[in-house]
Design a protein around this motif. Structure first.
Motif, PDB file in Angstrom:
ATOM      1  N   PHE A 145      63.316  69.134   6.542  1.00 17.95           N
ATOM      2  CA  PHE A 145      62.466  69.259   7.737  1.00 17.95           C
ATOM      3  C   PHE A 145      62.049  67.885   8.246  1.00 17.95           C
ATOM      4  CE2 PHE A 145      60.636  73.672   6.469  1.00 17.95           C
ATOM      5  CZ  PHE A 145      61.793  74.282   6.913  1.00 17.95           C
ATOM      6  N   LEU A 146      61.665  67.010   7.330  1.00 18.90           N
ATOM      7  CA  LEU A 146      61.255  65.660   7.704  1.00 18.90           C
ATOM      8  C   LEU A 146      62.405  64.903   8.369  1.00 18.90           C
ATOM      9  CD1 LEU A 146      58.980  63.541   7.562  1.00 18.90           C
ATOM     10  CD2 LEU A 146      59.900  62.870   5.339  1.00 18.90           C
ATOM     11  N   LEU A 147      63.590  65.014   7.798  1.00 20.20           N
ATOM     12  CA  LEU A 147      64.768  64.343   8.345  1.00 20.20           C
ATOM     13  C   LEU A 147      65.128  64.888   9.733  1.00 20.20           C
ATOM     14  CD1 LEU A 147      67.111  62.338   7.875  1.00 20.20           C
ATOM     15  CD2 LEU A 147      68.380  64.232   6.863  1.00 20.20           C
ATOM     16  N   ILE A 148      65.157  66.201   9.865  1.00 19.61           N
ATOM     17  CA  ILE A 148      65.488  66.825  11.158  1.00 19.61           C
ATOM     18  C   ILE A 148      64.472  66.427  12.226  1.00 19.61           C
ATOM     19  CG2 ILE A 148      65.605  69.032  12.399  1.00 19.61           C
ATOM     20  CD1 ILE A 148      66.820  70.193   9.756  1.00 19.61           C
ATOM     21  N   THR A 152      62.564  63.783  12.302  1.00 16.92           N
ATOM     22  CA  THR A 152      62.719  62.359  12.609  1.00 16.92           C
ATOM     23  C   THR A 152      63.904  62.131  13.539  1.00 16.92           C
ATOM     24  OG1 THR A 152      61.765  61.771  10.470  1.00 16.92           O
ATOM     25  CG2 THR A 152      63.039  60.069  11.593  1.00 16.92           C
ATOM     26  N   ILE A 153      65.013  62.769  13.240  1.00 14.65           N
ATOM     27  CA  ILE A 153      66.209  62.621  14.088  1.00 14.65           C
ATOM     28  C   ILE A 153      65.926  63.139  15.499  1.00 14.65           C
ATOM     29  CG2 ILE A 153      68.563  63.461  14.456  1.00 14.65           C
ATOM     30  CD1 ILE A 153      68.878  63.347  11.363  1.00 14.65           C
ATOM     31  N   LEU A 154      65.301  64.310  15.586  1.00 14.86           N
ATOM     32  CA  LEU A 154      65.000  64.882  16.908  1.00 14.86           C
ATOM     33  C   LEU A 154      64.065  63.990  17.719  1.00 14.86           C
ATOM     34  CD1 LEU A 154      64.556  68.691  16.137  1.00 14.86           C
ATOM     35  CD2 LEU A 154      66.441  67.608  17.369  1.00 14.86           C
ATOM     36  N   TRP A 190      63.283  65.543  22.303  1.00  9.70           N
ATOM     37  CA  TRP A 190      61.848  65.657  22.581  1.00  9.70           C
ATOM     38  C   TRP A 190      61.467  67.096  22.926  1.00  9.70           C
ATOM     39  CZ3 TRP A 190      62.154  60.935  26.321  1.00  9.70           C
ATOM     40  CH2 TRP A 190      62.370  59.773  25.591  1.00  9.70           C
ATOM     41  N   ILE A 191      62.384  67.840  23.480  1.00  7.51           N
ATOM     42  CA  ILE A 191      62.132  69.259  23.790  1.00  7.51           C
ATOM     43  C   ILE A 191      62.278  70.112  22.523  1.00  7.51           C
ATOM     44  CG2 ILE A 191      63.024  71.274  25.036  1.00  7.51           C
ATOM     45  CD1 ILE A 191      63.846  69.276  27.290  1.00  7.51           C
ATOM     46  N   PHE A 232      60.843  73.169  16.899  1.00  9.61           N
ATOM     47  CA  PHE A 232      61.231  73.203  15.497  1.00  9.61           C
ATOM     48  C   PHE A 232      60.016  73.432  14.588  1.00  9.61           C
ATOM     49  CE2 PHE A 232      62.146  70.848  11.519  1.00  9.61           C
ATOM     50  CZ  PHE A 232      63.170  71.656  11.047  1.00  9.61           C
ATOM     51  N   ALA A 233      58.857  72.945  14.992  1.00  6.32           N
ATOM     52  CA  ALA A 233      57.652  73.053  14.157  1.00  6.32           C
ATOM     53  C   ALA A 233      57.296  74.502  13.797  1.00  6.32           C
ATOM     54  CB  ALA A 233      56.481  72.350  14.829  1.00  6.32           C
TER      55      ALA A 233
END
Length: 118
Positions: A58-61, A63-65, A73-74, A79-80
């Protein structure tokens, strides 16, 4: 001494379902704590490992997004809630005593726990 019919306890003295659930509470932090504290109970170690894998994913996804203009940004705020639902689902399943395998992460967690010495 453990009563008949009650769930097994962990090295910390907690009920195994409670300890497995707590391994998800602060993501990889509590996952690491329970992974290192628990020496014998594979159920707790499995959920601790799955907590680590899922929370780091989740942290990686996220960060990438956050680095992808406009589309990222959308998608990041969308995702949250998905991550929250998965987090709650994993905690509920652990508390119910299920070996719930989240796709990919669950299989990886089970393989890692099987490799660990007891």
């Amino acid at each position: 001494m453990q009563e008949k019919g009650s769930p097994p306890v962990s090295s910390s003295g907690l009920n195994q379902n409670t300890a497995a659930t707590l391994s998800y509470v602060l993501g990889f932090i509590t996952g690491l704590i329970f992974l290192f504290l628990e020496k014998d109970n594979k159920f707790i170690r499995y959920h601790a490992m799955q907590s680590i894998v899922i929370s780091l994913a989740f942290l990686l996804i996220n960060t990438i997004l956050s680095f992808i203009p406009i589309i990222g940004w959308i998608l990041a705020p969308l995702f949250a809630p998905v991550a929250l639902i998965i987090w709650i689902l994993c905690m509920v399943k652990a508390y119910q005593g299920h070996w719930y395998e989240f796709p990919v992460a669950g299989k990886f967690a089970r393989e890692q726990v099987e490799k660990m010495p007891s």
